[in-house]
Scaffold this active site. Structure first.
Site, PDB file in Angstrom:
ATOM      1  N   CYS A   1      46.791  43.653  30.515  1.00  0.00           N
ATOM      2  CA  CYS A   1      46.189  42.412  30.042  1.00  0.00           C
ATOM      3  C   CYS A   1      46.418  42.223  28.555  1.00  0.00           C
ATOM      4  CB  CYS A   1      44.701  42.407  30.316  1.00  0.00           C
ATOM      5  SG  CYS A   1      44.217  43.603  31.505  1.00  0.00           S
TER       6      CYS A   1
ATOM      7  N   THR B   1      37.661  42.825  37.131  1.00  0.00           N
ATOM      8  CA  THR B   1      37.036  42.087  36.031  1.00  0.00           C
ATOM      9  C   THR B   1      35.747  41.421  36.509  1.00  0.00           C
ATOM     10  OG1 THR B   1      39.217  41.697  35.098  1.00  0.00           O
ATOM     11  CG2 THR B   1      37.437  40.265  34.313  1.00  0.00           C
TER      12      THR B   1
ATOM     13  N   HIS C   1      44.261  46.038  43.776  1.00  0.00           N
ATOM     14  CA  HIS C   1      45.704  46.061  43.466  1.00  0.00           C
ATOM     15  C   HIS C   1      46.142  47.295  42.692  1.00  0.00           C
ATOM     16  CE1 HIS C   1      45.914  44.624  39.133  1.00  0.00           C
ATOM     17  NE2 HIS C   1      44.674  44.292  39.408  1.00  0.00           N
TER      18      HIS C   1
HETATM   19  C1  LIG Z   1      39.970  49.967  33.705  1.00  0.00           C
HETATM   20  C2  LIG Z   1      40.194  48.584  34.222  1.00  0.00           C
HETATM   21  N1  LIG Z   1      39.131  47.792  34.442  1.00  0.00           N
HETATM   22  C3  LIG Z   1      39.260  46.549  34.929  1.00  0.00           C
HETATM   23  C4  LIG Z   1      40.500  46.025  35.226  1.00  0.00           C
HETATM   24  C5  LIG Z   1      40.596  44.639  35.760  1.00  0.00           C
HETATM   25  O1  LIG Z   1      40.848  44.630  37.143  1.00  0.00           O
HETATM   26  P1  LIG Z   1      41.393  43.288  37.834  1.00  0.00           P
HETATM   27  O2  LIG Z   1      42.820  43.144  37.426  1.00  0.00           O
HETATM   28  O3  LIG Z   1      41.229  43.517  39.302  1.00  0.00           O
HETATM   29  O4  LIG Z   1      40.520  42.176  37.343  1.00  0.00           O
HETATM   30  C6  LIG Z   1      41.649  46.798  34.996  1.00  0.00           C
HETATM   31  C7  LIG Z   1      42.992  46.238  35.224  1.00  0.00           C
HETATM   32  O5  LIG Z   1      43.921  46.460  34.467  1.00  0.00           O
HETATM   33  C8  LIG Z   1      41.485  48.120  34.496  1.00  0.00           C
HETATM   34  O6  LIG Z   1      42.534  48.908  34.273  1.00  0.00           O
END
Ligand SMILES: Cc1ncc(COP(=O)(O)O)c(C=O)c1O
Length: 389
Positions: free
Chosen positions: A328, A72, A205
């Site tokens: 999310c 993110t 992760h």
């Molecule tokens: C396509 C995509 N972008 C961004 C993210 C966000 O990553 P992070 O959890 O490391 O912030 C995710 C996580 O689910 C994702 O699947």
């Protein structure tokens, strides 16, 4: 009770080798990598080695990698960092940032924020398998367009986008191209130079590394304005003391992925294909997303007459972890924006379930899940007013 994890798109177990690599950096080598004494130098060396491993999996140089706190943040840094340097293009003429309707919230919400700051954003549609409409993308480009941001592979339906073609379009028009590759890294071969990618976000992760650490690839020569200001770490692009254990973990995860990717992916795809074959035998079940251009670990189904949430809970009672959307958004009750964008109606979208496999899954687990799912679907349909046999 057996516990089976089929939700690897939301997160993955940290690999034992990754944990072993990280441990000394909590207790023995705890120096600040910015310090010039020996403690600092030890930590710095480990950070440098990790940077090389992250670069390797992308075909990038190590000085093109900036560490962040996750996918993110990398998306936000790329999109806002480029937009803030193009403030002069905040006019009412034409879309200045072009993205798709199926992006992760890390991209979509960053774009929506920029719209409140006077930037214009065009959200290009996708077809009913989730592939970006390249004609619409081409038609949307104006002389003010400074950024294209398109995900490499979708986190819900697993569709892999025509990234190299988008990269070429960006290059032809001299527009910067960012891709959210959080789901694609370690699953799809990536070569940022060949694919004309200027910025790329990844997250540890999702690839058997620790949570809370990620990276942004920034092609040499591309300028990004920082969104976090402070002590000037990471070439002034991302201030804050470096998370040495996290970075070492991400580096190790990338190193392992580079070595194991081919073999792991064949193994996981075989299991995934078996799962799809078994589940599609259920009456009125459908595969969402593209049949071939999809991540090798993703299976996303919809079942007429039932709610995905009820199916998820029924499976959870049997120890099987799945998801109805992105990790999310799965706590929200609205239908997934991705499923609506591929043309499903809200009822169909709510009848969907994602299963995402990983390298520890076994054939026995897939067989177990393949038996449990039809039983629960049947039970739910027997209670459902929406199911008319
Ligand atoms: C396509 C995509 N972008 C961004 C993210 C966000 O990553 P992070 O959890 O490391 O912030 C995710 C996580 O689910 C994702 O699947």
């Amino acid at each position: 009770m057996k516990r089976i994890f089929l939700d690897h798109a939301s997160s993955t177990k940290v690999d034992d080798e990754v944990i072993q690599a990280m441990l000394p950096f909590f207790s023995k080598f705890y120096g600040n990598p910015s310090s010039i004494h020996a403690f600092g130098r030890e930590a710095r060396e480990a950070v440098d080695a990790a940077r090389t491993h992250v670069g390797e999996i992308l075909g990038a140089r190590d000085d093109e990698i900036i560490f962040t706190a996750g996918g993110t943040e990398s998306d936000n840094l790329a999109i806002k960092g480029i937009a803030y340097l193009n403030k002069d293009k905040r006019t009412t003429k034409g879309p200045h940032i072009i993205t798709s309707t199926i992006e992760h919230p890390g991209v979509l919400e960053a774009c929506r924020h920029l719209e409140t700051q006077g930037f214009q954003v065009k959200y290009v549609p996708v077809d009913n398998q989730g592939i970006v409409d390249l004609e619409s993308l081409r038609d949307s480009i104006s002389k003010n367009t400074f950024l294209l941001t398109f995900m490499f592979a979708n986190n819900e339906i697993g569709t892999i986008e025509p990234i190299e073609e988008i990269g070429k379009i960006a290059q032809e028009h001299d527009i910067i191209f960012h891709t959210d590759a959080v789901q694609a890294v370690a699953k799809v071969p990536i070569d940022v130079k060949k694919q004309h990618i200027d910025l790329l976000a990844l997250s540890s992760h999702k690839i058997y590394g620790p949570k809370g650490i990620g990276a942004l690839y920034i092609r040499n020569g591309i300028k990004v304005q920082p969104i976090i200001h402070g002590g000037g770490h990471e070439k002034g692009i991302r201030s804050s003391t470096l998370n040495t254990p996290g970075i070492v973990g991400l580096g190790k995860a990338c190193e392992l992925a580079t070595k194991r990717m081919k073999k792991d992916n064949i193994y996981i795809k075989t299991l995934r294909d078996l799962l799809i074959k078994n589940i599609l035998q259920i009456e009125e079940s459908h595969l969402n997303g593209h049949p071939e251009k999809r991540l090798m670990n993703n299976a996303h189904f919809r079942f007429t007459g039932i709610e995905g949430e009820s199916l998820l809970l029924g499976l959870d009672e049997q120890g099987i972890a799945t998801s109805t959307g992105s990790a999310c958004s799965s706590q929200k009750l609205q239908a997934s924006h991705v499923l609506l964008a591929i043309g499903l109606d809200p009822v169909q979208a709510h009848g969907s379930l994602r299963l995402s496999l990983g390298r520890e899954n076994t054939k026995e687990e897939i067989t177990y899940a393949s038996k449990a799912i039809p039983q629960i679907v049947d039970k739910l349909r027997n209670m459902s007013p929406l199911w008319n046999r």
